[in-house]
Design a protein around this motif. Structure first.
Motif, PDB file in Angstrom:
ATOM      1  N   LEU A 160       0.811  -1.212   0.000  1.00 58.85           N
ATOM      2  CA  LEU A 160       0.000   0.000   0.000  1.00 58.85           C
ATOM      3  C   LEU A 160       0.853   1.275   0.000  1.00 58.85           C
ATOM      4  CD1 LEU A 160      -2.885  -1.068   2.405  1.00 58.85           C
ATOM      5  CD2 LEU A 160      -3.056  -0.647  -0.051  1.00 58.85           C
ATOM      6  N   GLU A 290      -8.093  -5.163   7.876  1.00 59.50           N
ATOM      7  CA  GLU A 290      -7.527  -4.534   6.693  1.00 59.50           C
ATOM      8  C   GLU A 290      -8.456  -3.452   6.135  1.00 59.50           C
ATOM      9  OE1 GLU A 290      -4.412  -5.677   4.514  1.00 59.50           O
ATOM     10  OE2 GLU A 290      -4.107  -5.585   6.674  1.00 59.50           O
ATOM     11  N   LEU A 294      -8.173   0.965   7.788  1.00 55.23           N
ATOM     12  CA  LEU A 294      -7.780   1.941   6.771  1.00 55.23           C
ATOM     13  C   LEU A 294      -8.848   3.026   6.637  1.00 55.23           C
ATOM     14  CD1 LEU A 294      -5.311   2.182   4.932  1.00 55.23           C
ATOM     15  CD2 LEU A 294      -6.631   1.111   3.118  1.00 55.23           C
ATOM     16  N   GLU A 298      -8.554   7.197   7.655  1.00 55.30           N
ATOM     17  CA  GLU A 298      -8.649   8.196   6.592  1.00 55.30           C
ATOM     18  C   GLU A 298      -9.851   9.119   6.705  1.00 55.30           C
ATOM     19  OE1 GLU A 298      -7.971   7.008   2.500  1.00 55.30           O
ATOM     20  OE2 GLU A 298      -7.139   5.121   3.215  1.00 55.30           O
ATOM     21  N   ALA A 314      -2.117   6.823   6.178  1.00 51.92           N
ATOM     22  CA  ALA A 314      -2.845   5.657   6.684  1.00 51.92           C
ATOM     23  C   ALA A 314      -2.149   4.368   6.287  1.00 51.92           C
ATOM     24  CB  ALA A 314      -4.279   5.663   6.167  1.00 51.92           C
ATOM     25  N   SER A 315      -1.623   4.325   5.070  1.00 51.40           N
ATOM     26  CA  SER A 315      -0.884   3.146   4.620  1.00 51.40           C
ATOM     27  C   SER A 315       0.374   2.947   5.453  1.00 51.40           C
ATOM     28  CB  SER A 315      -0.518   3.284   3.137  1.00 51.40           C
ATOM     29  OG  SER A 315      -1.668   3.404   2.343  1.00 51.40           O
ATOM     30  N   LEU A 318      -0.016   1.195   8.678  1.00 52.65           N
ATOM     31  CA  LEU A 318      -0.140  -0.261   8.610  1.00 52.65           C
ATOM     32  C   LEU A 318       1.191  -0.965   8.398  1.00 52.65           C
ATOM     33  CD1 LEU A 318      -3.374  -0.620   6.416  1.00 52.65           C
ATOM     34  CD2 LEU A 318      -3.171  -0.672   8.908  1.00 52.65           C
TER      35      LEU A 318
END
Length: 476
Positions: A160, A290, A294, A298, A314-315, A318
């Protein structure tokens, strides 16, 4: 020094130690996993880039997921019949071909074809696990399986932010040129390191493969497109009904064959059936995180649940959980080697549920989600690493490719269901903010609860799936 237990053949020009094989297969699995999330950062921009509708461009993501789920059990079976290395190389070639078509695509249909071929290459993971199951060193075999299983989540999560960065610094087609490079590198690594394994030489059940593909496609397409088409629309009901009817006929046909594409009698035995159902539950639990994490990261900060991060931020949030997955892989292997795969799977699923427990209590800061996601990912990794060992312990060695392929399908069913249910719950409880519908906090808490319940269901199912361990030697 070369391990004498790994045979040298004309197809493996360089000697390879077992650890090199583990690293090669882990690289291949990470590469195809990265490919799955490749288009997420550009998904919202595809209608403008391709001069098409949003409903049509949604297939760019969907087609690879459906292709992966449908073809993975077939790839596993072909690996048993034709030789695992041969099929592995063919899947990597399809990754390269699909990436080239997507990189050169001038319209939506060519891009969909490329993404479908990329999806087919996901069979690399199942075939790689079955190759590792053949290693004579059981401890190394379990460790290798743990790394390859972990790479599924690691590659997808790491993909991502990497994909978002590639889009920022270059053209969107650079995403697909990057997977062309990864594919070529993997082709060379696999060619020179992975030893040849003979297949059984039996005939391929082509009609059974076609029936499985058509039936599964109908159901998975209806599940993925149901929120867009409407769950009670004639199109959704017709597609899912057609898929069910085809699968029903396929089951009757397969039970009459001596050499079916999927040995349903083998997979209906309680140890295999319950373990596969546990994989469905675990896949559901993992994908709730997942999808929901996310979104909540966001959403605008002034909404009830949102934390106001950009897609790239946000990616990046993770990334720590994805790094923890790779760190947890050897830990999971050690637990499996010492206490058995059943204990390892159940313990991992419990830890995964505990991660959801954390986020149910604390969900006001970004670090809350990083912590909860890390805990859940560690647990999921430990459980995922052990499940293939449980499956392969219950089937003959010459059927491990097919067994792992079906197990991968079950995991895909779980992830697809998790994504669909999460989307439905979040869409059912919304408020208007800045002219758009956004989910309320209670909707997210409901999905977190569902993720925890699914992880606990995995514990119960796997613990009840006590078997005989008739296949590969493994403490179960």
């Amino acid at each position: 020094m070369r391990d004498p237990r790994i045979p040298s053949t004309p197809d493996t020009p360089l000697p390879a130690t077992p650890w090199v094989i583990v690293l090669a297969l882990s690289l291949a699995a990470t590469s195809v996993s990265f490919m799955q999330t490749l288009v997420v950062p550009i998904q919202n921009h595809l209608p403008q880039l391709l001069d098409s509708t949003r409903s049509a461009t949604a297939w760019v993501l969907t087609v690879s997921l459906v292709a992966a789920a449908v073809t993975t059990p077939i790839s596993g079976r072909l690996a048993d019949l034709w030789g695992k290395r041969r099929v592995l190389l063919a899947l990597v070639v399809l990754l390269i071909l699909g990436s080239l078509i997507a990189a050169l695509a001038s319209g939506l249909w060519w891009l969909l074809l490329g993404r479908a071929l990329q999806g087919v290459s996901m069979g690399v993971i199942a075939v790689g696990i079955s190759i590792l199951g053949d290693l004579p060193d059981r401890r190394l075999s379990v460790t290798g399986i743990a790394f390859v299983s972990a790479s599924l989540g690691f590659g997808g999560a790491l993909g991502l932010p990497l994909a978002a960065w590639i889009v920022q610094v270059g053209d969107w087609k650079a995403l697909f040129w990057s997977t062309v490079g990864l594919g070529v590198a993997n082709l060379l690594v696999v060619w020179f390191t992975v030893p040849r394994s003979p297949g059984t030489g039996r005939r391929v059940d082509l009609l059974g493969a076609a029936g499985l593909g058509v039936g599964l496609s109908g159901i998975l397409i209806a599940v993925s497109q149901g929120p867009l088409w409407g769950w009670t629309s004639p199109l959704t009901l017709g597609v899912v009904g057609g898929g069910v009817l085809v699968l029903a006929g396929w089951v009757l046909f397969e039970l009459r064959l001596d050499e079916p594409i999927v040995d349903l009698r083998q997979f209906s035995r309680r140890p295999v059936l319950f373990t596969n159902l546990g994989a469905v539950a675990l896949g559901f639990s993992f994908f709730v995180m997942e999808v929901a994490y996310l979104q909540i990261l966001e959403l605008p900060a002034h909404t009830e649940a949102g934390l106001g991060l950009t897609m790239f931020e946000a990616s990046m949030a993770l990334v720590p959980p994805s790094l923890a997955m790779m760190a947890a892989a050897p830990v999971g292997a050690r637990i499996t080697n010492r206490y058995g795969a059943r204990v390892s799977t159940c313990a991992g699923a419990l830890v995964g549920a505990a991660g959801y427990g954390l986020v149910l209590l604390w969900h006001d800061e970004v670090w809350h989600f990083i912590l909860a996601g890390t805990v859940s990912c560690v647990g999921v990794t430990v459980a995922y690493a052990a499940i293939p060992t449980l499956i392969m312990a219950e089937v003959p060695r010459e059927a491990t490719g097919s067994a792992v392929g079906v197990n991968a399908l079950m995991r895909s069913v779980g992830t697809s269901s998790g994504a669909t249910v999460t989307g439905m719950v979040l869409a059912s409880r919304v408020v208007i903010a800045d002219g758009a519908e956004v989910p309320v906090l209670s909707a997210f808490l409901t999905t977190f609860t569902a993720g925890a319940v699914a992880a606990l269901a995995c514990v119960v199912l796997v613990w009840l799936a006590r078997g005989s361990g008739r296949g590969m030697p493994a403490a179960v």
